[in-house]
Design a protein around this motif. Structure first.
Motif, PDB file in Angstrom:
ATOM      1  N   UNK A  78       0.855  -1.024   0.200  1.00 15.77           N
ATOM      2  CA  UNK A  78      -0.061   0.118  -0.082  1.00 15.77           C
ATOM      3  C   UNK A  78       0.963   1.474   0.033  1.00 15.77           C
ATOM      4  N   UNK A  79       0.232   2.273  -0.152  1.00 12.63           N
ATOM      5  CA  UNK A  79       0.819   3.667   0.072  1.00 12.63           C
ATOM      6  C   UNK A  79       0.130   4.676   0.684  1.00 12.63           C
ATOM      7  N   UNK A  80       0.902   5.277   1.601  1.00 13.03           N
ATOM      8  CA  UNK A  80       0.231   6.279   2.516  1.00 13.03           C
ATOM      9  C   UNK A  80       0.545   7.465   2.151  1.00 13.03           C
ATOM     10  N   UNK A  81      -0.591   8.383   1.986  1.00 13.19           N
ATOM     11  CA  UNK A  81      -0.537   9.823   1.681  1.00 13.19           C
ATOM     12  C   UNK A  81      -0.989  10.709   2.765  1.00 13.19           C
ATOM     13  N   UNK A  82      -0.026  11.422   3.422  1.00 17.68           N
ATOM     14  CA  UNK A  82      -0.452  12.320   4.512  1.00 17.68           C
ATOM     15  C   UNK A  82      -0.558  13.809   3.834  1.00 17.68           C
ATOM     16  N   UNK A  83      -1.550  14.552   4.084  1.00 16.60           N
ATOM     17  CA  UNK A  83      -1.859  15.961   3.754  1.00 16.60           C
ATOM     18  C   UNK A  83      -1.598  16.664   4.985  1.00 16.60           C
ATOM     19  N   UNK A  84      -0.726  17.536   5.072  1.00 22.59           N
ATOM     20  CA  UNK A  84      -0.431  18.781   6.207  1.00 22.59           C
ATOM     21  C   UNK A  84      -0.131  19.960   5.651  1.00 22.59           C
ATOM     22  N   UNK A  85      -0.993  20.835   5.844  1.00 16.75           N
ATOM     23  CA  UNK A  85      -0.727  22.281   5.306  1.00 16.75           C
ATOM     24  C   UNK A  85       0.442  23.012   5.764  1.00 16.75           C
ATOM     25  N   UNK A  86       0.767  22.596   7.207  1.00 13.13           N
ATOM     26  CA  UNK A  86       1.952  23.215   7.798  1.00 13.13           C
ATOM     27  C   UNK A  86       3.208  22.222   7.904  1.00 13.13           C
ATOM     28  N   UNK A  87       2.864  20.964   7.484  1.00 14.81           N
ATOM     29  CA  UNK A  87       4.006  19.983   7.651  1.00 14.81           C
ATOM     30  C   UNK A  87       4.509  19.301   8.960  1.00 14.81           C
ATOM     31  N   UNK A  88       3.561  19.863  10.051  1.00 16.64           N
ATOM     32  CA  UNK A  88       3.961  19.572  11.083  1.00 16.64           C
ATOM     33  C   UNK A  88       2.910  18.954  12.153  1.00 16.64           C
ATOM     34  N   UNK A  89       1.873  18.114  11.426  1.00 20.96           N
ATOM     35  CA  UNK A  89       0.675  17.759  12.146  1.00 20.96           C
ATOM     36  C   UNK A  89       1.246  16.258  12.777  1.00 20.96           C
ATOM     37  N   UNK A  90       1.034  16.449  14.080  1.00 22.81           N
ATOM     38  CA  UNK A  90       1.631  15.209  14.735  1.00 22.81           C
ATOM     39  C   UNK A  90       1.008  14.150  14.414  1.00 22.81           C
ATOM     40  N   UNK A 144       7.740  13.776  -1.511  1.00 21.26           N
ATOM     41  CA  UNK A 144       6.892  15.060  -0.717  1.00 21.26           C
ATOM     42  C   UNK A 144       6.699  16.177  -1.976  1.00 21.26           C
ATOM     43  N   UNK A 145       5.413  16.569  -2.001  1.00 20.78           N
ATOM     44  CA  UNK A 145       4.894  17.452  -2.792  1.00 20.78           C
ATOM     45  C   UNK A 145       4.751  18.753  -1.822  1.00 20.78           C
ATOM     46  N   UNK A 146       5.642  19.779  -2.054  1.00 23.85           N
ATOM     47  CA  UNK A 146       5.621  20.923  -0.860  1.00 23.85           C
ATOM     48  C   UNK A 146       5.202  22.293  -1.860  1.00 23.85           C
ATOM     49  N   UNK A 147       4.083  22.868  -1.351  1.00 24.61           N
ATOM     50  CA  UNK A 147       3.684  24.228  -1.900  1.00 24.61           C
ATOM     51  C   UNK A 147       4.621  25.122  -1.472  1.00 24.61           C
ATOM     52  N   UNK A 148       5.262  25.960  -2.142  1.00 19.56           N
ATOM     53  CA  UNK A 148       6.147  26.974  -1.546  1.00 19.56           C
ATOM     54  C   UNK A 148       5.550  28.485  -1.551  1.00 19.56           C
ATOM     55  N   UNK A 149       4.471  28.238  -0.639  1.00 16.14           N
ATOM     56  CA  UNK A 149       3.732  29.478  -0.075  1.00 16.14           C
ATOM     57  C   UNK A 149       3.425  29.667   1.363  1.00 16.14           C
ATOM     58  N   UNK A 150       3.216  30.771   1.684  1.00 17.01           N
ATOM     59  CA  UNK A 150       2.786  30.873   3.412  1.00 17.01           C
ATOM     60  C   UNK A 150       1.503  30.831   3.828  1.00 17.01           C
ATOM     61  N   UNK A 151       0.425  31.466   2.838  1.00 15.20           N
ATOM     62  CA  UNK A 151      -0.592  31.539   3.224  1.00 15.20           C
ATOM     63  C   UNK A 151      -1.300  30.235   3.211  1.00 15.20           C
ATOM     64  N   UNK A 152      -2.053  29.710   4.014  1.00 11.95           N
ATOM     65  CA  UNK A 152      -2.800  28.586   4.243  1.00 11.95           C
ATOM     66  C   UNK A 152      -3.921  28.312   3.176  1.00 11.95           C
ATOM     67  N   UNK A 153      -4.517  29.234   2.610  1.00  8.96           N
ATOM     68  CA  UNK A 153      -5.456  29.283   1.700  1.00  8.96           C
ATOM     69  C   UNK A 153      -4.830  28.823   0.202  1.00  8.96           C
ATOM     70  N   UNK A 154      -3.668  29.632   0.080  1.00  8.69           N
ATOM     71  CA  UNK A 154      -2.912  29.315  -1.215  1.00  8.69           C
ATOM     72  C   UNK A 154      -2.513  27.637  -1.359  1.00  8.69           C
ATOM     73  N   UNK A 155      -1.912  27.287  -0.045  1.00 11.70           N
ATOM     74  CA  UNK A 155      -1.267  25.850   0.010  1.00 11.70           C
ATOM     75  C   UNK A 155      -2.637  24.921  -0.067  1.00 11.70           C
ATOM     76  N   UNK A 156      -3.323  25.163   0.455  1.00 12.15           N
ATOM     77  CA  UNK A 156      -4.999  24.309   0.223  1.00 12.15           C
ATOM     78  C   UNK A 156      -5.336  24.336  -1.139  1.00 12.15           C
ATOM     79  N   UNK A 157      -5.172  25.547  -1.623  1.00  8.60           N
ATOM     80  CA  UNK A 157      -5.856  25.513  -3.268  1.00  8.60           C
ATOM     81  C   UNK A 157      -4.795  24.704  -4.078  1.00  8.60           C
ATOM     82  N   UNK A 158      -3.526  24.789  -3.960  1.00  7.27           N
ATOM     83  CA  UNK A 158      -2.637  24.085  -4.700  1.00  7.27           C
ATOM     84  C   UNK A 158      -2.843  22.466  -4.526  1.00  7.27           C
ATOM     85  N   UNK A 159      -3.071  22.146  -3.075  1.00  8.65           N
ATOM     86  CA  UNK A 159      -2.880  20.741  -2.639  1.00  8.65           C
ATOM     87  C   UNK A 159      -4.323  20.382  -3.652  1.00  8.65           C
TER      88      UNK A 159
END
Length: 194
Positions: free
Chosen positions: A111-123, A160-175
């Protein structure tokens, strides 16, 4: 209001362009890994919190039902939907374990696990990625932030697919943009053109 709308559009487009420029190869690599997982009889386990939980459900639905092509279902599960499991783990153990325990129960090496975290720090996403790696699963992450490494989630994941943005809404839109691209790439590779 006109200015806010115009600036929001400009910033959203900039975030998408920056993401594609930095992550095009990794995006294709992840799509190929998803194809391999599904062709080998594996499944994709997807998880995240808040808006990322909604993304996990959205993406799993696209795989199981359809995206652009009427075709047989593909195996994907959002670990964000079973409220009885989530709340019992949160109550009896910790909210930090809600995804890890599900990965331990449902995950297999193929299987493959795909974790989504806007901050990259969700425990709880970090713990699930760690659990998946212990099982021998491939791991991937959708993260955000200008540091470029996707935080702890991004550093742990195989891809890792990292969105190089600061604002949460832009990160989520790109996700969401990336999730739709992954669905289309996987669907076309397995089932052909629309």
């Amino acid at each position: 209001m006109e200015q806010i709308v115009s600036e929001a559009l400009i910033n959203a487009v900039k975030a998408q362009e920056a993401f594609v420029n930095e992550s095009r190869k990794t995006l294709i690599d992840l799509a190929c890994q998803m194809v391999k997982t599904l062709r080998q009889g594996g499944k994709i386990l997807i998880f995240g919190n808040g808006g990322s939980a909604a993304d996990a459900q959205h993406m799993a639905a696209e795989f199981v039902n359809r995206f652009l092509i009427n075709r047989r279902p593909m195996a994907a599960i959002a670990l964000t939907t079973d409220t009885s499991t989530i709340t019992s783990i949160g109550n009896d153990f910790s909210f930090d374990e809600i995804f890890a325990k599900q990965v331990q129960a449902l995950g297999k090496p193929e299987d493959l696990a795909l974790g989504i975290s806007t901050s990259g720090g969700s425990v709880n996403v970090i713990r699930a990625i760690e659990a998946a790696k212990t099982i021998g699963m491939r791991t991937a992450a959708l993260t955000g932030g200008v540091t470029g490494d996707g935080g702890e989630v991004g550093r742990l994941a195989d891809l890792t697919l990292n969105v190089p943005a600061v604002k949460t809404q832009h990160i989520q839109e790109v996700h969401l943009f990336a999730e739709h691209l992954l669905c289309e790439l996987v669907e076309r590779e397995i089932f052909g053109e629309v």
